[in-house]
Design a protein around this motif. Structure first.
Motif, PDB file in Angstrom:
ATOM      1  N   LEU A 143      20.908  24.227  28.919  1.00  0.00           N
ATOM      2  CA  LEU A 143      20.309  23.785  27.492  1.00  0.00           C
ATOM      3  C   LEU A 143      20.945  24.665  26.645  1.00  0.00           C
ATOM      4  O   LEU A 143      21.454  26.029  27.025  1.00  0.00           O
ATOM      5  N   THR A 149      13.157  20.947  29.432  1.00  0.00           N
ATOM      6  CA  THR A 149      13.508  20.734  28.158  1.00  0.00           C
ATOM      7  C   THR A 149      12.589  21.038  27.163  1.00  0.00           C
ATOM      8  O   THR A 149      12.425  21.516  26.063  1.00  0.00           O
ATOM      9  N   ASP A 150      11.051  20.603  27.465  1.00  0.00           N
ATOM     10  CA  ASP A 150      10.190  20.721  26.827  1.00  0.00           C
ATOM     11  C   ASP A 150       9.693  22.236  26.588  1.00  0.00           C
ATOM     12  O   ASP A 150       9.367  22.796  25.568  1.00  0.00           O
ATOM     13  N   TRP A 167      12.031  24.714  27.075  1.00  0.00           N
ATOM     14  CA  TRP A 167      12.976  25.345  26.050  1.00  0.00           C
ATOM     15  C   TRP A 167      12.681  24.849  24.727  1.00  0.00           C
ATOM     16  O   TRP A 167      12.773  25.917  23.965  1.00  0.00           O
ATOM     17  N   ARG A 168      12.260  23.776  24.316  1.00  0.00           N
ATOM     18  CA  ARG A 168      11.783  23.675  22.905  1.00  0.00           C
ATOM     19  C   ARG A 168      10.845  24.426  22.509  1.00  0.00           C
ATOM     20  O   ARG A 168      10.891  24.671  21.197  1.00  0.00           O
ATOM     21  N   ALA A 173      12.883  27.746  21.809  1.00  0.00           N
ATOM     22  CA  ALA A 173      14.293  27.727  20.886  1.00  0.00           C
ATOM     23  C   ALA A 173      14.121  27.545  19.589  1.00  0.00           C
ATOM     24  O   ALA A 173      13.204  26.867  19.061  1.00  0.00           O
ATOM     25  N   LYS A 193      14.658  25.892  15.811  1.00  0.00           N
ATOM     26  CA  LYS A 193      14.764  24.451  15.421  1.00  0.00           C
ATOM     27  C   LYS A 193      16.193  24.233  15.302  1.00  0.00           C
ATOM     28  O   LYS A 193      16.574  22.877  15.621  1.00  0.00           O
ATOM     29  N   ARG A 194      16.940  24.871  14.833  1.00  0.00           N
ATOM     30  CA  ARG A 194      18.554  24.514  14.550  1.00  0.00           C
ATOM     31  C   ARG A 194      19.239  24.184  15.981  1.00  0.00           C
ATOM     32  O   ARG A 194      20.088  23.369  16.008  1.00  0.00           O
ATOM     33  N   HIS A 214      17.292  22.381  18.396  1.00  0.00           N
ATOM     34  CA  HIS A 214      16.771  21.096  18.878  1.00  0.00           C
ATOM     35  C   HIS A 214      17.767  19.825  18.756  1.00  0.00           C
ATOM     36  O   HIS A 214      17.714  18.834  19.578  1.00  0.00           O
ATOM     37  N   GLN A 249      21.011  19.595  19.084  1.00  0.00           N
ATOM     38  CA  GLN A 249      21.922  19.648  20.052  1.00  0.00           C
ATOM     39  C   GLN A 249      21.440  18.692  21.307  1.00  0.00           C
ATOM     40  O   GLN A 249      22.101  18.057  21.983  1.00  0.00           O
ATOM     41  N   VAL A 250      20.184  18.888  21.648  1.00  0.00           N
ATOM     42  CA  VAL A 250      19.514  18.337  22.665  1.00  0.00           C
ATOM     43  C   VAL A 250      19.162  17.003  22.358  1.00  0.00           C
ATOM     44  O   VAL A 250      19.444  15.797  23.309  1.00  0.00           O
ATOM     45  N   ASP A 251      18.635  16.702  21.100  1.00  0.00           N
ATOM     46  CA  ASP A 251      18.386  15.276  20.743  1.00  0.00           C
ATOM     47  C   ASP A 251      19.750  14.375  20.903  1.00  0.00           C
ATOM     48  O   ASP A 251      19.503  13.086  21.086  1.00  0.00           O
TER      49      ASP A 251
END
Length: 112
Positions: A14, A94-95, A97-98, A101, A103-104, A106, A108-110
């Motif tokens: 991540l 992932t949840d 990490w969100r 992490a 917002k900037r 997010h 990258q994962v999306d």
């Protein structure tokens, strides 16, 4: 079944995630914020979740999920690695990490 090394690799994949040994265990972080932790030899890991997510997980699979020691009251979940599937754990990580992490990151994962 997921191994601790697989768990660690998923978390470190991540964006900006890193590992830091703390409290005699491995903590996985974004910046200074922890989103997962565990000890390789324990067979369990702790993952940050909301209280609502925690309640759903414990109700759905009490043999896999339980309240994490010390931090369970804040929503953290103890996950038995022997009982969780790889994709389910990836989604939990992932949840988690969100939740910590910036917002900037997010987006990258999306995209993946």
């Amino acid at each position: 079944m997921v191994t601790f090394d697989q768990f660690r690799k998923m978390a470190l994949a991540l964006p900006e995630a890193h590992e830091e040994p703390t409290w005699e265990q491995v903590t996985l972080r974004v910046g200074r914020k922890i989103f997962a932790m565990g000890r390789p030899e324990s067979g369990n890991v702790c993952v940050k979740a909301t209280k609502e997510e925690q309640a759903e997980l414990l109700a759905a699979a009490p043999e896999v999920y339980s309240f994490a020691p010390y931090v369970g009251r804040h929503g953290w979940v103890l996950v038995a690695l022997a009982g969780v599937g790889r994709e389910e754990l990836r989604e939990l990580l992932t949840d988690a990490w969100r939740g910590v992490a910036p917002k900037r990151l997010h987006a990258q994962v999306d995209r993946t």
